[in-house]
Design a protein around this motif. Structure first.
Motif, PDB file in Angstrom:
ATOM      1  N   UNK A 185      32.874  50.056  27.405  1.00 30.22           N
ATOM      2  CA  UNK A 185      32.533  51.475  27.480  1.00 30.22           C
ATOM      3  C   UNK A 185      32.678  51.993  28.901  1.00 30.22           C
ATOM      4  N   UNK A 186      32.138  51.253  29.849  1.00 33.14           N
ATOM      5  CA  UNK A 186      32.245  51.693  31.257  1.00 33.14           C
ATOM      6  C   UNK A 186      33.693  51.734  31.717  1.00 33.14           C
ATOM      7  N   UNK A 187      34.439  50.698  31.321  1.00 34.09           N
ATOM      8  CA  UNK A 187      35.840  50.631  31.747  1.00 34.09           C
ATOM      9  C   UNK A 187      36.643  51.771  31.136  1.00 34.09           C
ATOM     10  N   UNK A 188      36.427  52.008  29.855  1.00 32.33           N
ATOM     11  CA  UNK A 188      37.168  53.072  29.170  1.00 32.33           C
ATOM     12  C   UNK A 188      36.861  54.426  29.822  1.00 32.33           C
ATOM     13  N   UNK A 189      35.594  54.618  30.164  1.00 31.53           N
ATOM     14  CA  UNK A 189      35.222  55.884  30.811  1.00 31.53           C
ATOM     15  C   UNK A 189      35.936  56.037  32.159  1.00 31.53           C
ATOM     16  N   UNK A 190      36.222  54.904  32.796  1.00 29.15           N
ATOM     17  CA  UNK A 190      36.927  54.956  34.085  1.00 29.15           C
ATOM     18  C   UNK A 190      38.440  55.009  33.904  1.00 29.15           C
ATOM     19  N   UNK A 191      38.891  54.873  32.633  1.00 35.17           N
ATOM     20  CA  UNK A 191      40.333  54.965  32.373  1.00 35.17           C
ATOM     21  C   UNK A 191      41.031  53.617  32.276  1.00 35.17           C
ATOM     22  N   UNK A 192      40.253  52.547  32.112  1.00 34.99           N
ATOM     23  CA  UNK A 192      40.858  51.207  31.997  1.00 34.99           C
ATOM     24  C   UNK A 192      40.454  50.630  30.642  1.00 34.99           C
ATOM     25  N   UNK A 193      41.472  50.328  29.824  1.00 32.24           N
ATOM     26  CA  UNK A 193      41.165  49.884  28.458  1.00 32.24           C
ATOM     27  C   UNK A 193      41.365  48.376  28.324  1.00 32.24           C
ATOM     28  N   UNK A 194      40.290  47.673  27.983  1.00 36.56           N
ATOM     29  CA  UNK A 194      40.361  46.241  27.714  1.00 36.56           C
ATOM     30  C   UNK A 194      39.965  45.998  26.269  1.00 36.56           C
ATOM     31  N   UNK A 195      40.299  44.810  25.755  1.00 40.16           N
ATOM     32  CA  UNK A 195      39.923  44.511  24.369  1.00 40.16           C
ATOM     33  C   UNK A 195      39.032  43.273  24.332  1.00 40.16           C
ATOM     34  N   UNK A 196      38.246  43.141  23.252  1.00 43.30           N
ATOM     35  CA  UNK A 196      37.402  41.943  23.145  1.00 43.30           C
ATOM     36  C   UNK A 196      38.250  40.731  22.750  1.00 43.30           C
ATOM     37  N   UNK A 197      37.683  39.548  22.898  1.00 44.97           N
ATOM     38  CA  UNK A 197      38.362  38.326  22.464  1.00 44.97           C
ATOM     39  C   UNK A 197      37.426  37.561  21.540  1.00 44.97           C
ATOM     40  N   UNK A 198      37.864  36.421  21.077  1.00 44.34           N
ATOM     41  CA  UNK A 198      37.023  35.588  20.218  1.00 44.34           C
ATOM     42  C   UNK A 198      35.846  35.001  21.015  1.00 44.34           C
ATOM     43  N   UNK A 199      35.975  34.984  22.328  1.00 43.56           N
ATOM     44  CA  UNK A 199      34.923  34.434  23.177  1.00 43.56           C
ATOM     45  C   UNK A 199      33.881  35.527  23.433  1.00 43.56           C
ATOM     46  N   UNK A 200      32.605  35.219  23.178  1.00 38.85           N
ATOM     47  CA  UNK A 200      31.585  36.269  23.133  1.00 38.85           C
ATOM     48  C   UNK A 200      31.462  37.131  24.384  1.00 38.85           C
ATOM     49  N   UNK A 201      31.741  36.614  25.569  1.00 38.69           N
ATOM     50  CA  UNK A 201      31.553  37.440  26.775  1.00 38.69           C
ATOM     51  C   UNK A 201      32.874  37.792  27.479  1.00 38.69           C
ATOM     52  N   UNK A 202      33.992  37.415  26.867  1.00 40.55           N
ATOM     53  CA  UNK A 202      35.266  37.584  27.582  1.00 40.55           C
ATOM     54  C   UNK A 202      36.080  38.757  27.043  1.00 40.55           C
ATOM     55  N   UNK A 203      36.534  39.595  27.975  1.00 39.91           N
ATOM     56  CA  UNK A 203      37.430  40.707  27.636  1.00 39.91           C
ATOM     57  C   UNK A 203      38.845  40.369  28.094  1.00 39.91           C
ATOM     58  N   UNK A 204      39.803  41.071  27.494  1.00 47.32           N
ATOM     59  CA  UNK A 204      41.203  40.777  27.783  1.00 47.32           C
ATOM     60  C   UNK A 204      41.928  42.030  28.263  1.00 47.32           C
ATOM     61  N   UNK A 205      42.606  41.904  29.396  1.00 52.88           N
ATOM     62  CA  UNK A 205      43.521  42.957  29.844  1.00 52.88           C
ATOM     63  C   UNK A 205      44.940  42.475  29.549  1.00 52.88           C
ATOM     64  N   UNK A 206      45.758  43.357  28.985  1.00 48.70           N
ATOM     65  CA  UNK A 206      47.135  42.993  28.649  1.00 48.70           C
ATOM     66  C   UNK A 206      48.084  43.884  29.439  1.00 48.70           C
ATOM     67  N   UNK A 207      49.046  43.244  30.092  1.00 47.13           N
ATOM     68  CA  UNK A 207      50.065  44.004  30.819  1.00 47.13           C
ATOM     69  C   UNK A 207      51.328  44.033  29.957  1.00 47.13           C
ATOM     70  N   UNK A 208      51.878  45.233  29.786  1.00 47.08           N
ATOM     71  CA  UNK A 208      53.073  45.368  28.932  1.00 47.08           C
ATOM     72  C   UNK A 208      54.025  46.397  29.531  1.00 47.08           C
ATOM     73  N   UNK A 209      55.066  46.749  28.787  1.00 48.16           N
ATOM     74  CA  UNK A 209      56.128  47.521  29.438  1.00 48.16           C
ATOM     75  C   UNK A 209      55.758  48.955  29.759  1.00 48.16           C
ATOM     76  N   UNK A 210      54.631  49.430  29.235  1.00 54.09           N
ATOM     77  CA  UNK A 210      54.181  50.771  29.611  1.00 54.09           C
ATOM     78  C   UNK A 210      53.197  50.736  30.779  1.00 54.09           C
ATOM     79  N   UNK A 211      52.949  49.550  31.318  1.00 53.29           N
ATOM     80  CA  UNK A 211      52.034  49.428  32.464  1.00 53.29           C
ATOM     81  C   UNK A 211      52.866  49.302  33.741  1.00 53.29           C
TER      82      UNK A 211
END
Ligand SMILES: Cc1ncc(COP(=O)(O)O)c(C=O)c1O
Length: 340
Positions: free
Chosen positions: A291-317
């Motif tokens: 929530x905090x990251x999204x509000x700042x304009x950075x979108x991460x996704x959850x993972x199967x690991x309970x406390x770990x988030x994932x940032x993905x770099x792709x061709x639009x980054x």
């Protein structure tokens, strides 16, 4: 997450199409031939998704009641709704992995007694490269060889979920065929780093791909003028393979910057296009952190690991996006009190 580029959209618009169920779509046929060579296999079948490609591969390599071994957090086991059990009647046996990798001795130890009238027959090993839930980790070729060799010795078949095989090949500095040729079947996904709107491939021997094509129909994946989408795949093989190295360099920069800023990131973990961020030590739940990251304009996704988030770099980054994320995320998360 990616949008088709203008040039990819042009390739889509200009695609020559026909009925692919009748093998009359020249663009699908071209993509299948190109993808088979790209993956070091004899033949390939174009499919809507990599999940379907995996499930068809598992089905054609086994019989109902057989056992499939895979790393316990592999996509085929935890993200495809129990597909191996539902579609192929398989017993799914998850093995604990290290960086998404399982070892030959684990396969040996897991082997059932084939002569038993009671036990399922251990038939198939399913591997994943890069390994999604392990953070986009790569199989070193010698480890891949060792596990495939053990599987062969034990008369087991091997499937490779290579949804991100291009990332793995890029990280190792080898052609994708150098990885893809080693297993009985291999999957490739076009809608990840390759930047297509959809599409995937399963590849293997000509004989196996006859079975895969039947599986495509059975699973409801036999399309009509699928050349519309296959054209994007051909475009991606021509234009989006070499650029994957840029994603990896940007992910490394992001991981290094976050680690330097004091965020719980292990830069050693960043082998391809994912950066794992552990928000546990920050005293935040993943939902709070996202929530905090999204509000700042950075979108991460959850993972199967309970406390770990994932940032993905792709061709639009872009480089600028990475710089902004490097700056904004620590500020957004730094509000949390870091326990001593
Ligand atoms: C390793 C792996 N395999 C397969 C898939 C499935 O891809 P699709 O969404 O095309 O079904 C994914 C998707 O994230 C994945 O990460």
């Amino acid at each position: 997450m990616t949008q088709p580029t203008p040039a990819m959209r042009e390739a889509i618009a200009n695609a020559v199409v026909g009925d692919e169920q009748e093998r009359e779509d020249p663009t699908v046929i071209e993509l299948e031939e190109r993808a088979a060579a790209f993956l070091g296999q004899d033949a390939a079948v174009f499919l809507p998704t990599a999940s379907m490609a995996n499930q068809i591969a598992l089905r054609i390599l086994t019989r109902p009641g057989d056992e499939v071994l895979a790393e316990e957090n592999s996509h085929v086991f935890i993200n495809e709704q129990g597909g191996p059990a539902v579609f192929s009647g398989l017993v799914m046996r998850g093995l604990p992995g290290h960086r998404g990798r399982i070892a030959p001795e684990q396969i040996r130890a897991a082997m059932r007694d084939w002569s038993s009238g009671h036990m399922p027959v251990t038939r198939l090993v399913s591997l994943e490269d890069t390994h999604n839930s392990a953070g986009g980790r790569v199989w070193p070729l010698d480890e891949l060889d060792a596990i495939v060799e053990t599987a062969r010795e034990l008369d087991l078949r091997v499937h490779l979920d290579g949804a991100r095989i291009v990332n793995a090949a890029t990280a190792l500095g080898v052609p994708a065929a150098e990885i893809g040729r080693r297993t009985d079947t291999v999957t490739l996904c076009f809608s990840k780093g390759l930047g297509c709107p959809l599409g995937a491939i399963v590849a293997g021997s000509a004989e196996l791909m006859v079975a895969a094509r039947r599986g495509k129909h059975l699973f409801g994946g036999a399309m009509r003028q699928a050349g519309i989408v296959a054209a994007a795949g051909i475009y991606a093989l021509d234009h989006h393979v070499d650029r994957i190295a840029d994603d990896h360099a940007r992910a490394r920069r992001l991981g290094d910057a976050w680690a330097a800023a004091g965020l719980p990131v292990d830069p050693e973990q960043v082998e391809t296009n994912f950066v794992f961020l552990d928000v546990g030590p920050l005293g935040l739940t993943p939902a709070e952190a996202m929530g905090r990251l999204e509000a700042a304009g950075v979108r991460l996704s959850p993972t199967v690991h309970p406390t770990i988030l994932r940032a993905v770099v792709h061709l639009d980054i872009t480089d600028e996006d990475v710089e902004r994320a490097a700056e904004l995320a620590p500020a957004a998360l730094g509000i949390a009190r870091v326990p001593a």
